[in-house]
Design a protein around this motif. Structure first.
Motif, PDB file in Angstrom:
ATOM      1  N   ALA A  56     -31.889  13.555  57.447  1.00  0.00           N
ATOM      2  CA  ALA A  56     -31.806  14.685  56.524  1.00  0.00           C
ATOM      3  C   ALA A  56     -30.338  15.010  56.278  1.00  0.00           C
ATOM      4  O   ALA A  56     -29.496  14.829  57.151  1.00  0.00           O
ATOM      5  N   ASN A  57     -30.048  15.472  55.049  1.00  0.00           N
ATOM      6  CA  ASN A  57     -28.698  15.915  54.691  1.00  0.00           C
ATOM      7  C   ASN A  57     -27.658  14.808  54.870  1.00  0.00           C
ATOM      8  O   ASN A  57     -26.573  15.036  55.359  1.00  0.00           O
ATOM      9  N   TYR A  58     -27.994  13.590  54.438  1.00  0.00           N
ATOM     10  CA  TYR A  58     -27.040  12.506  54.632  1.00  0.00           C
ATOM     11  C   TYR A  58     -26.674  11.751  53.361  1.00  0.00           C
ATOM     12  O   TYR A  58     -25.656  11.064  53.323  1.00  0.00           O
ATOM     13  N   THR A  59     -27.475  11.825  52.296  1.00  0.00           N
ATOM     14  CA  THR A  59     -27.116  11.122  51.059  1.00  0.00           C
ATOM     15  C   THR A  59     -27.352  12.002  49.847  1.00  0.00           C
ATOM     16  O   THR A  59     -28.101  12.979  49.900  1.00  0.00           O
ATOM     17  N   LYS A  60     -26.694  11.601  48.772  1.00  0.00           N
ATOM     18  CA  LYS A  60     -26.908  12.237  47.476  1.00  0.00           C
ATOM     19  C   LYS A  60     -26.988  11.144  46.420  1.00  0.00           C
ATOM     20  O   LYS A  60     -26.208  10.204  46.425  1.00  0.00           O
ATOM     21  N   SER A  61     -27.916  11.276  45.491  1.00  0.00           N
ATOM     22  CA  SER A  61     -28.027  10.319  44.397  1.00  0.00           C
ATOM     23  C   SER A  61     -27.068  10.713  43.291  1.00  0.00           C
ATOM     24  O   SER A  61     -26.923  11.888  42.974  1.00  0.00           O
ATOM     25  N   THR A  62     -26.414   9.733  42.688  1.00  0.00           N
ATOM     26  CA  THR A  62     -25.531   9.998  41.552  1.00  0.00           C
ATOM     27  C   THR A  62     -26.249   9.781  40.241  1.00  0.00           C
ATOM     28  O   THR A  62     -25.635   9.551  39.211  1.00  0.00           O
ATOM     29  N   GLY A  63     -27.568   9.838  40.244  1.00  0.00           N
ATOM     30  CA  GLY A  63     -28.359   9.859  39.020  1.00  0.00           C
ATOM     31  C   GLY A  63     -28.159   8.649  38.140  1.00  0.00           C
ATOM     32  O   GLY A  63     -28.362   7.522  38.560  1.00  0.00           O
ATOM     33  N   ASP A  64     -27.761   8.911  36.877  1.00  0.00           N
ATOM     34  CA  ASP A  64     -27.643   7.828  35.911  1.00  0.00           C
ATOM     35  C   ASP A  64     -26.565   6.820  36.281  1.00  0.00           C
ATOM     36  O   ASP A  64     -26.531   5.727  35.751  1.00  0.00           O
ATOM     37  N   LYS A  65     -25.657   7.193  37.158  1.00  0.00           N
ATOM     38  CA  LYS A  65     -24.635   6.247  37.594  1.00  0.00           C
ATOM     39  C   LYS A  65     -25.225   5.163  38.493  1.00  0.00           C
ATOM     40  O   LYS A  65     -24.585   4.174  38.808  1.00  0.00           O
ATOM     41  N   LYS A  66     -26.447   5.360  38.931  1.00  0.00           N
ATOM     42  CA  LYS A  66     -27.182   4.387  39.715  1.00  0.00           C
ATOM     43  C   LYS A  66     -26.423   3.967  40.968  1.00  0.00           C
ATOM     44  O   LYS A  66     -26.241   2.791  41.265  1.00  0.00           O
ATOM     45  N   GLN A  67     -25.985   4.957  41.720  1.00  0.00           N
ATOM     46  CA  GLN A  67     -25.297   4.683  42.963  1.00  0.00           C
ATOM     47  C   GLN A  67     -25.582   5.826  43.932  1.00  0.00           C
ATOM     48  O   GLN A  67     -25.687   6.975  43.521  1.00  0.00           O
ATOM     49  N   TRP A  68     -25.745   5.474  45.212  1.00  0.00           N
ATOM     50  CA  TRP A  68     -25.987   6.495  46.228  1.00  0.00           C
ATOM     51  C   TRP A  68     -24.752   6.652  47.086  1.00  0.00           C
ATOM     52  O   TRP A  68     -24.113   5.662  47.447  1.00  0.00           O
ATOM     53  N   VAL A  69     -24.391   7.897  47.386  1.00  0.00           N
ATOM     54  CA  VAL A  69     -23.210   8.173  48.189  1.00  0.00           C
ATOM     55  C   VAL A  69     -23.630   8.822  49.500  1.00  0.00           C
ATOM     56  O   VAL A  69     -24.642   9.512  49.577  1.00  0.00           O
ATOM     57  N   VAL A  70     -22.838   8.585  50.537  1.00  0.00           N
ATOM     58  CA  VAL A  70     -23.189   9.029  51.883  1.00  0.00           C
ATOM     59  C   VAL A  70     -22.252  10.153  52.315  1.00  0.00           C
ATOM     60  O   VAL A  70     -21.045  10.075  52.135  1.00  0.00           O
ATOM     61  N   LYS A  71     -22.819  11.185  52.906  1.00  0.00           N
ATOM     62  CA  LYS A  71     -22.034  12.296  53.442  1.00  0.00           C
ATOM     63  C   LYS A  71     -21.414  11.903  54.788  1.00  0.00           C
ATOM     64  O   LYS A  71     -21.816  10.916  55.390  1.00  0.00           O
ATOM     65  N   PRO A  72     -20.451  12.684  55.288  1.00  0.00           N
ATOM     66  CA  PRO A  72     -19.892  12.422  56.611  1.00  0.00           C
ATOM     67  C   PRO A  72     -20.990  12.412  57.681  1.00  0.00           C
ATOM     68  O   PRO A  72     -21.912  13.222  57.645  1.00  0.00           O
ATOM     69  N   GLN A  73     -20.864  11.514  58.650  1.00  0.00           N
ATOM     70  CA  GLN A  73     -21.927  11.302  59.621  1.00  0.00           C
ATOM     71  C   GLN A  73     -22.207  12.537  60.462  1.00  0.00           C
ATOM     72  O   GLN A  73     -23.335  12.740  60.930  1.00  0.00           O
ATOM     73  N   GLU A  74     -21.188  13.375  60.663  1.00  0.00           N
ATOM     74  CA  GLU A  74     -21.413  14.564  61.486  1.00  0.00           C
ATOM     75  C   GLU A  74     -22.381  15.554  60.840  1.00  0.00           C
ATOM     76  O   GLU A  74     -22.905  16.448  61.512  1.00  0.00           O
ATOM     77  N   GLU A  75     -22.668  15.392  59.542  1.00  0.00           N
ATOM     78  CA  GLU A  75     -23.606  16.280  58.853  1.00  0.00           C
ATOM     79  C   GLU A  75     -25.045  15.757  58.905  1.00  0.00           C
ATOM     80  O   GLU A  75     -25.969  16.451  58.518  1.00  0.00           O
ATOM     81  N   TRP A  76     -25.235  14.537  59.364  1.00  0.00           N
ATOM     82  CA  TRP A  76     -26.565  13.954  59.379  1.00  0.00           C
ATOM     83  C   TRP A  76     -27.465  14.634  60.408  1.00  0.00           C
ATOM     84  O   TRP A  76     -27.005  15.078  61.460  1.00  0.00           O
ATOM     85  N   VAL A  77     -28.740  14.694  60.082  1.00  0.00           N
ATOM     86  CA  VAL A  77     -29.758  15.184  61.025  1.00  0.00           C
ATOM     87  C   VAL A  77     -30.818  14.091  61.155  1.00  0.00           C
ATOM     88  O   VAL A  77     -31.414  13.677  60.168  1.00  0.00           O
ATOM     89  N   GLN A  78     -31.028  13.586  62.398  1.00  0.00           N
ATOM     90  CA  GLN A  78     -31.984  12.503  62.634  1.00  0.00           C
ATOM     91  C   GLN A  78     -33.274  13.063  63.219  1.00  0.00           C
ATOM     92  O   GLN A  78     -33.254  13.776  64.217  1.00  0.00           O
ATOM     93  N   ILE A  79     -34.387  12.712  62.578  1.00  0.00           N
ATOM     94  CA  ILE A  79     -35.696  13.219  62.989  1.00  0.00           C
ATOM     95  C   ILE A  79     -36.657  12.036  63.128  1.00  0.00           C
ATOM     96  O   ILE A  79     -36.829  11.272  62.175  1.00  0.00           O
ATOM     97  N   PRO A  80     -37.287  11.832  64.290  1.00  0.00           N
ATOM     98  CA  PRO A  80     -38.252  10.738  64.459  1.00  0.00           C
ATOM     99  C   PRO A  80     -39.449  10.925  63.517  1.00  0.00           C
ATOM    100  O   PRO A  80     -39.867  12.041  63.224  1.00  0.00           O
TER     101      PRO A  80
END
Length: 494
Positions: free
Chosen positions: A233-257
């Motif tokens: 959760a809270n780790y990527t954002k879509s750039t829409g029509d640019k057709k590319q996904w960008v990643v946030k800094p790893q310290e912001e990621w939330v991992q859930i099984p």
């Protein structure tokens, strides 16, 4: 040329933000602009619930300044000067630190980009007037209200393809899961994103909203760790029509099984192939030491470079060459002729008209989103009052929700396109004005200024066996009516 590494600055003064002015929108807008400049997002600095009266002592500010001083980033992008700081003294202090370290400040709302000649001129003037009244803060906070709390949506948002939300728990969707598994199997066999998408479409499979699979969608789903049992959760954002996904800094990621659709080995094999292919696609070139470096091409289509101390632009494929100094003289003469035949005022009016059209589209998109959000709220109220049953609510609500999410992605992209055009327009107007005095000032100009002029107005330079073709335009990709072509009938001997 090595990608410029920059940071994104996001400061919010309250934990509640309206959707159109949320920190996420500001960050996405900055990411779109950075992508348009072909820069790299190295860091994101978040100051949550922090007043802009003074920010210099905040830990995130100190982290950012330390990154500037050690060369980890060479620029900072933010939505407006008010988001950086509201204190004029601190704004000027930021400007001085960045100037001393050779780093750039980019304010999207004010169209300031100090990596451009115009931006360096404008920042000092505008920053001196950047003291906003603190009442503006209170009015914005009063306008900020949480609107999604009553909807009862899971915190993870829309479920990844192959999954669904059930009683606020992420579970496998038996209809989509086999298709999700098939994506990994096909890709592992062909090792091509586009081929995988084509095969899925040929088999009659579609995405959740009924669209055909694309190579971008395939890569996003292959990259998504949810399939192997780890929901991020809270780790990527879509750039829409640019057709590319960008990643946030790893310290912001939330991992859930979560339940897995594929085993970890299959997931890792596919992602290793993606990593290898990406590395091959992103080769970093050397920074040009020559005025026209990277702009000169041979008639055979290959780029020409200066390979030795002979200072000749040479085509490695067919050995065609021209003396670099001669090429510069020819270019400067054509540039002089070109500038005497253009009207910067007409160009500015044309581009301003383009920007106004985009601003109309942006306003229309924002209004449409507001209308759809009202419909969503009305449907929820009908359900709460008992006038609408659960099945009909889902049937009516879901398509609107999907459309709102699409608009949420398109709004910051439209804003970034407008930002990019306005900033480039300001800088190009400055460069063209400087270039007007080419013959009197060229000898005294620094190399970066000369290079900026060349990059701004040059469409292409093609060197043949006995001709040189030079095409100049107001801006790369500008209106065809603004293009001017100049040709040499005889190539001088090197």
């Amino acid at each position: 040329m090595e990608q410029k590494r920059v940071g994104i600055w996001v400061r919010v003064s309250t934990e509640f933000q309206v959707a159109e002015d949320s920190p996420e929108v500001h960050e996405q807008r900055a990411r779109y602009y950075i992508q348009s400049r072909d820069w790299h997002v190295a860091e994101v600095y978040r100051l949550d619930a922090i007043s802009g009266k003074t920010v210099m002592g905040h830990p995130e500010t100190q982290r950012m300044l330390n990154d500037i001083r050690r060369g980890h980033i060479s620029g900072l992008v933010f939505s407006k000067l008010a988001r950086l700081a509201r204190n004029t003294r601190e704004l000027l202090e930021f400007a001085e630190i960045f100037r001393a370290e050779g780093a750039d400040l980019v304010s999207l709302a004010e169209q300031i980009d100090t990596s451009t000649p115009a931006g360096r001129l404008f920042f000092t003037m505008i920053s001196a007037m950047a003291q906003w009244e603190r009442e503006e803060i209170s009015s914005r906070v009063a306008a900020s209200v949480p609107i999604r709390a009553e909807m009862g949506k899971p915190l993870g948002g829309q479920a990844s393809f192959g999954y669904k939300w059930h009683n606020k728990q992420l579970v496998i969707d038996e209809k989509e899961a086999p298709i999700r598994k098939l994506i990994y199997d096909i890709y592992l066999a062909c090792q091509r994103r586009k081929t995988t998408a084509d095969k899925l479409n040929a088999l009659g499979h579609r995405t959740r909203n009924g669209s055909k699979f694309s190579d971008t969608t395939v890569e996003r789903l292959l990259r998504d760790t949810t399939a192997k049992g780890v929901r991020l959760a809270n780790y990527t954002k879509s750039t829409g029509d640019k057709k590319q996904w960008v990643v946030k800094p790893q310290e912001e990621w939330v991992q859930i099984p979560c339940p897995a659709i594929v085993d970890e080995q299959l997931w890792q094999e596919c992602n290793s192939i993606l990593d290898e292919q990406k590395q091959k696609r992103t080769k970093i070139g050397r920074k040009s030491e020559y005025l026209l470096g990277g702009l000169v091409k041979c008639a055979c289509g290959k780029s020409m470079y200066v390979f030795s101390t002979a200072r000749k632009f040479t085509c490695k494929a067919c050995k065609n060459s021209i003396d670099e100094a001669v090429m510069n003289d020819i270019y400067q003469e054509h540039l002089h002729q070109y500038l005497n035949n253009i009207n910067p005022k007409i160009f500015i009016e044309e581009v301003d008209a383009e920007i106004r059209e985009q601003e109309k589209l942006l306003s229309s998109t924002i209004r449409k989103r507001a209308q759809l959000r009202k419909k969503m709220d009305d449907l929820v109220n009908l359900r709460l009052s008992g006038e609408l049953d659960k099945e009909h609510l889902s049937e009516l609500y879901k398509p609107i929700e999907i459309q709102v999410k699409q608009l949420d992605e398109s709004i910051p992209e439209l804003q970034a396109e407008i930002d990019y055009k306005r900033i480039q327009l300001n800088s190009s107007d400055y460069v063209l004005t400087k270039a007007k005095a080419l013959y009197t000032e060229w000898a005294d100009m620094q190399f970066p200024e000369k290079r900026a002029i060349a990059e701004t107005v040059t469409e292409y330079i093609t060197v043949g066996s006995d001709t040189i073709n030079i095409a100049l335009a107001y801006l790369p990709g500008s209106l065809q009516t603004s293009q001017r072509n100049f040709r040499d009938s005889l190539k001088p001997q090197a």
